[in-house]
Design a protein around this motif. Sequence first.
Motif, mmCIF file in Angstrom:
data_model
loop_
_atom_site.group_PDB
_atom_site.id
_atom_site.type_symbol
_atom_site.label_atom_id
_atom_site.label_comp_id
_atom_site.label_asym_id
_atom_site.label_seq_id
_atom_site.Cartn_x
_atom_site.Cartn_y
_atom_site.Cartn_z
ATOM 1 N N MET A 3 -16.431 9.271 12.038
ATOM 2 C CA MET A 3 -16.432 8.054 12.860
ATOM 3 C C MET A 3 -16.851 6.841 12.020
ATOM 4 O O MET A 3 -16.239 5.764 12.104
ATOM 5 N N THR A 4 -17.859 7.026 11.171
ATOM 6 C CA THR A 4 -18.355 5.919 10.340
ATOM 7 C C THR A 4 -17.273 5.447 9.370
ATOM 8 O O THR A 4 -17.072 4.235 9.188
ATOM 9 N N LEU A 5 -16.577 6.405 8.758
ATOM 10 C CA LEU A 5 -15.527 6.039 7.802
ATOM 11 C C LEU A 5 -14.361 5.339 8.509
ATOM 12 O O LEU A 5 -13.760 4.402 7.973
ATOM 13 N N LEU A 6 -14.050 5.788 9.737
ATOM 14 C CA LEU A 6 -13.004 5.117 10.514
ATOM 15 C C LEU A 6 -13.396 3.666 10.795
ATOM 16 O O LEU A 6 -12.580 2.750 10.656
ATOM 17 N N LEU A 7 -14.648 3.458 11.195
ATOM 18 C CA LEU A 7 -15.111 2.102 11.482
ATOM 19 C C LEU A 7 -15.060 1.238 10.220
ATOM 20 O O LEU A 7 -14.682 0.072 10.263
ATOM 21 N N LEU A 8 -15.441 1.849 9.084
ATOM 22 C CA LEU A 8 -15.396 1.128 7.810
ATOM 23 C C LEU A 8 -13.953 0.715 7.488
ATOM 24 O O LEU A 8 -13.690 -0.438 7.087
ATOM 25 N N ALA A 9 -13.018 1.648 7.703
ATOM 26 C CA ALA A 9 -11.614 1.344 7.432
ATOM 27 C C ALA A 9 -11.115 0.246 8.370
ATOM 28 O O ALA A 9 -10.407 -0.677 7.945
ATOM 29 N N PHE A 10 -11.504 0.313 9.628
ATOM 30 C CA PHE A 10 -11.104 -0.715 10.594
ATOM 31 C C PHE A 10 -11.615 -2.082 10.166
ATOM 32 O O PHE A 10 -10.902 -3.075 10.235
ATOM 33 N N GLU A 11 -12.868 -2.107 9.727
ATOM 34 C CA GLU A 11 -13.441 -3.396 9.333
ATOM 35 C C GLU A 11 -12.753 -3.931 8.084
ATOM 36 O O GLU A 11 -12.460 -5.127 7.985
ATOM 37 N N THR A 12 -12.495 -3.036 7.125
ATOM 38 C CA THR A 12 -11.892 -3.474 5.865
ATOM 39 C C THR A 12 -10.459 -3.953 6.079
ATOM 40 O O THR A 12 -10.049 -4.975 5.531
ATOM 41 N N VAL A 13 -9.710 -3.234 6.906
ATOM 42 C CA VAL A 13 -8.289 -3.554 7.068
ATOM 43 C C VAL A 13 -8.071 -4.636 8.124
ATOM 44 O O VAL A 13 -7.350 -5.607 7.903
ATOM 45 N N PHE A 14 -8.722 -4.482 9.273
ATOM 46 C CA PHE A 14 -8.440 -5.389 10.399
ATOM 47 C C PHE A 14 -9.516 -6.457 10.584
ATOM 48 O O PHE A 14 -9.420 -7.276 11.497
ATOM 49 N N ARG A 15 -10.538 -6.444 9.759
ATOM 50 C CA ARG A 15 -11.649 -7.397 9.843
ATOM 51 C C ARG A 15 -12.304 -7.393 11.223
ATOM 52 O O ARG A 15 -12.658 -8.425 11.791
ATOM 53 N N VAL A 16 -12.435 -6.203 11.807
ATOM 54 C CA VAL A 16 -13.175 -6.049 13.061
ATOM 55 C C VAL A 16 -14.654 -5.972 12.698
ATOM 56 O O VAL A 16 -15.039 -5.165 11.860
ATOM 57 N N GLY A 17 -15.474 -6.817 13.296
ATOM 58 C CA GLY A 17 -16.873 -6.883 12.897
ATOM 59 C C GLY A 17 -17.705 -5.726 13.422
ATOM 60 O O GLY A 17 -17.991 -5.653 14.612
ATOM 61 N N VAL A 18 -18.016 -4.804 12.558
ATOM 62 C CA VAL A 18 -18.897 -3.690 12.936
ATOM 63 C C VAL A 18 -20.139 -3.698 12.052
ATOM 64 O O VAL A 18 -21.266 -3.670 12.552
ATOM 65 N N PHE A 19 -19.902 -3.780 10.745
ATOM 66 C CA PHE A 19 -21.021 -3.719 9.806
ATOM 67 C C PHE A 19 -21.245 -5.039 9.062
ATOM 68 O O PHE A 19 -22.311 -5.252 8.496
ATOM 69 N N ASP A 20 -20.251 -5.885 9.010
ATOM 70 C CA ASP A 20 -20.327 -7.103 8.214
ATOM 71 C C ASP A 20 -21.012 -8.202 9.030
ATOM 72 O O ASP A 20 -20.484 -8.625 10.064
ATOM 73 N N PRO A 21 -22.151 -8.710 8.572
ATOM 74 C CA PRO A 21 -22.850 -9.738 9.356
ATOM 75 C C PRO A 21 -22.019 -11.001 9.520
ATOM 76 O O PRO A 21 -22.152 -11.707 10.529
ATOM 77 N N ALA A 22 -21.143 -11.288 8.531
ATOM 78 C CA ALA A 22 -20.304 -12.481 8.655
ATOM 79 C C ALA A 22 -19.326 -12.361 9.817
ATOM 80 O O ALA A 22 -18.813 -13.354 10.317
ATOM 81 N N LEU A 23 -19.066 -11.127 10.245
ATOM 82 C CA LEU A 23 -18.151 -10.905 11.370
ATOM 83 C C LEU A 23 -18.913 -10.515 12.636
ATOM 84 O O LEU A 23 -18.326 -10.070 13.612
ATOM 85 N N GLY A 24 -20.236 -10.637 12.577
ATOM 86 C CA GLY A 24 -21.044 -10.285 13.743
ATOM 87 C C GLY A 24 -21.538 -8.859 13.738
ATOM 88 O O GLY A 24 -22.105 -8.386 14.722
ATOM 89 N N GLY A 25 -21.342 -8.154 12.629
ATOM 90 C CA GLY A 25 -21.776 -6.756 12.553
ATOM 91 C C GLY A 25 -23.168 -6.606 11.978
ATOM 92 O O GLY A 25 -23.846 -7.595 11.678
ATOM 93 N N ASP A 26 -23.593 -5.361 11.818
ATOM 94 C CA ASP A 26 -24.939 -5.059 11.319
ATOM 95 C C ASP A 26 -24.803 -4.112 10.123
ATOM 96 O O ASP A 26 -24.426 -2.949 10.298
ATOM 97 N N PRO A 27 -25.099 -4.584 8.913
ATOM 98 C CA PRO A 27 -24.925 -3.710 7.741
ATOM 99 C C PRO A 27 -25.842 -2.495 7.760
ATOM 100 O O PRO A 27 -25.506 -1.445 7.215
ATOM 101 N N ILE A 28 -26.999 -2.642 8.409
ATOM 102 C CA ILE A 28 -27.922 -1.500 8.453
ATOM 103 C C ILE A 28 -27.364 -0.404 9.366
ATOM 104 O O ILE A 28 -27.670 0.768 9.198
ATOM 105 N N LEU A 29 -26.517 -0.803 10.318
ATOM 106 C CA LEU A 29 -25.907 0.205 11.200
ATOM 107 C C LEU A 29 -25.092 1.192 10.366
ATOM 108 O O LEU A 29 -25.115 2.397 10.635
ATOM 109 N N PHE A 30 -24.384 0.689 9.353
ATOM 110 C CA PHE A 30 -23.620 1.598 8.493
ATOM 111 C C PHE A 30 -24.557 2.618 7.858
ATOM 112 O O PHE A 30 -24.268 3.825 7.810
#
Lengths: 99, 562
Positions: B229-256
């Motif tokens: 699940m984590t790798l899928l979310l990482l791929a989604f964020e990298t490809v589609f720029r969906v903010g999950v882990f990236d703070p610039a997109l509203g995500g939380d890097p510590i969540l990763f």
Amino acid sequence: MMQTLRPLLLVWLALLALLGVELGGAFLRLGHLFGGLLLLPAGAMVALVGLFFMRLRHASGLSRGFALAAMFWLVVLLGLGSMDPMTRTLHPVAMTTYP
Amino acid sequence: MSHALDATAGEIEAATVRDNRDNYLTDEWTVWSWLATTDHKRIALLYFASITFFFFLGGAAAALMRFNLLTPTGAIVSPETYNRLFTLHGVVMVWFFLVPAVPVTIGNFVTPLMIGARDLAFPKVNLLSWYLFITGGAITLWALFMGGLDTGWTLYTPLSSAYAKGYVVPVAVGIFISGFSSIATGLNFIVTIHRLRAPGMTWYRMPVFLWSLYSTSVIYVLATPVLAMTLLLLAFETVFRVGVFDPALGGDPILFQHLFWFYSHPAVYIMILPGLGVVSEIIPVFARKRLFGYKFVVWCSVMIAVISFFVWGHHMFVAGTSIYSAIVFSLLSFMVAVPSAIKVFNWIGTLHKGFIHFDAPMIYALGFVGLFTMGGLTGLFLATLAADVPLHDTYFVVAHFHYIMVGGMVSAFFGGLHYWWPKITGRMYPEMWGRVAAAMIFFGFNLTFFPQFILGYLGMPRRYHSYPPEFQVLNVLSSAGSTILAVAYLMPLFYFAWSLLAGARAPANPWGATGLEWQTPSPPPVQNFTSTPVVTEDPYSYPSPEAIQMEQAETGEARPNG
């Protein structure tokens, strides 16, 4: 064959519908009070998978035990994992622009 | 383990002595018969070939890194290449060697033999897991060689999702696919151990190795989906720029990091638990004694598996997590030391007053006990919140986890390989070379990694291409040790190859061991047993030391198993 597949297909469609509800709900500004409502479709999805795909109603004690263990580990992940963000000290910084 | 078989021991020996043509190795000769096999023994050999390739690939990257660190400015590669080298080393070694190593090879081979079954519960799923494994491995390798990756094996965000120069998504896909291989393997072992045990083999008559595999399998099944699940979310964020882990997109890097370590810390126990099981098999055989505190040992395996899920936060003490969370995770991390220490005490208790034979598997096992203890004790430093702050991300951490994963786990893997080699191949290996390699691995390992404890204590950070000149002596010592280690790891390749061609024929039970796997010819027939064995006694039912002494006094022999 179709008779066996039909209920599974219906459950799958229901799962997709619930996923849509969950996704749509994420865009609503429900606030802290009603934000927890989004757990309802998620819980319904878990129940559907457990009852129809995993057939836990007719499963052995061992299978049910493993299903319960999975739920237990999910509680551990969410419980221990939420301890950090709920007690974290935040230091706001300016937004960064990536190259 | 005492048991009754329909065939007598004499018949079994006779079957071994004559050139048995219906064993699993000689059953069919075509390439297809190997690629489409559902025989757990052949699949184990397919896995052996695969992980040996990955082990030496990861080892080559490590050797290049150590060569580079001979000089303070970096001897051979650029900083960018160095980043790619340690990422390749970590990704390949963790996901394509350490995580699968013992379960898919030794576990695959001996589990049905140890419980008296003809195969694993799902033979086709077993083969599928190998194809998933090599598919995941091929995709990852393609990515690592086409351009590589510079994030380290942890793929931390936002480095991996926003800054990384390389193939993040293909590597994530490769690991994702290999995760399904782990789940399939774990599922197979759990069902096999529950459903296919021979008559009379109760839970407390099972060899400790199977308890270890069972505990490992539970982690495989319950933790690996979180990584997926984590790798899928990482791929989604990298490809589609969906903010999950990236703070610039509203995500939380510590969540990763939370999600990643929720899998990856239990994964440490995926790596080491089977090794603990292998050592628990070897020590009683070569000490000629029952395993001391059998029930404690098996329940400690289970406890380690359970507690492993509660401690992941200790990887994040300096990542900006809350102090309250860090204190709780620190306390929980100490808990895992208890069952680990109980195991060490039980091995020492087994050795106490035993008739110890220093055959190669035993030397590996004894090396394991020392290195595992060292790695475990230094883990307590890192679980201590105040000590972890200065030691985090230094070579102290590198040394600590290599003592567990390489000194411990790889020693156990080699110990198990030597121990079951006669059963797997039907040939004996040259004992003297086995002992030399085991001793060289122990010496080379310590020379490589002990200086790194000091380097870390002095403050040398990990993952750096260059370092201050005052650290050179310790780095040169470490690199020298890695040369010895590399030679020692290569040695078994040669003498095992020689053994296949010219080694003496192995009898059914060359070590005089208990256990069902030793009651069938070497190599075993396709169906494992000519008839279903019945188990009537506890495992490791070796005679008491007094009985052995009396027997030796009567016969004048120094060694019970000849």
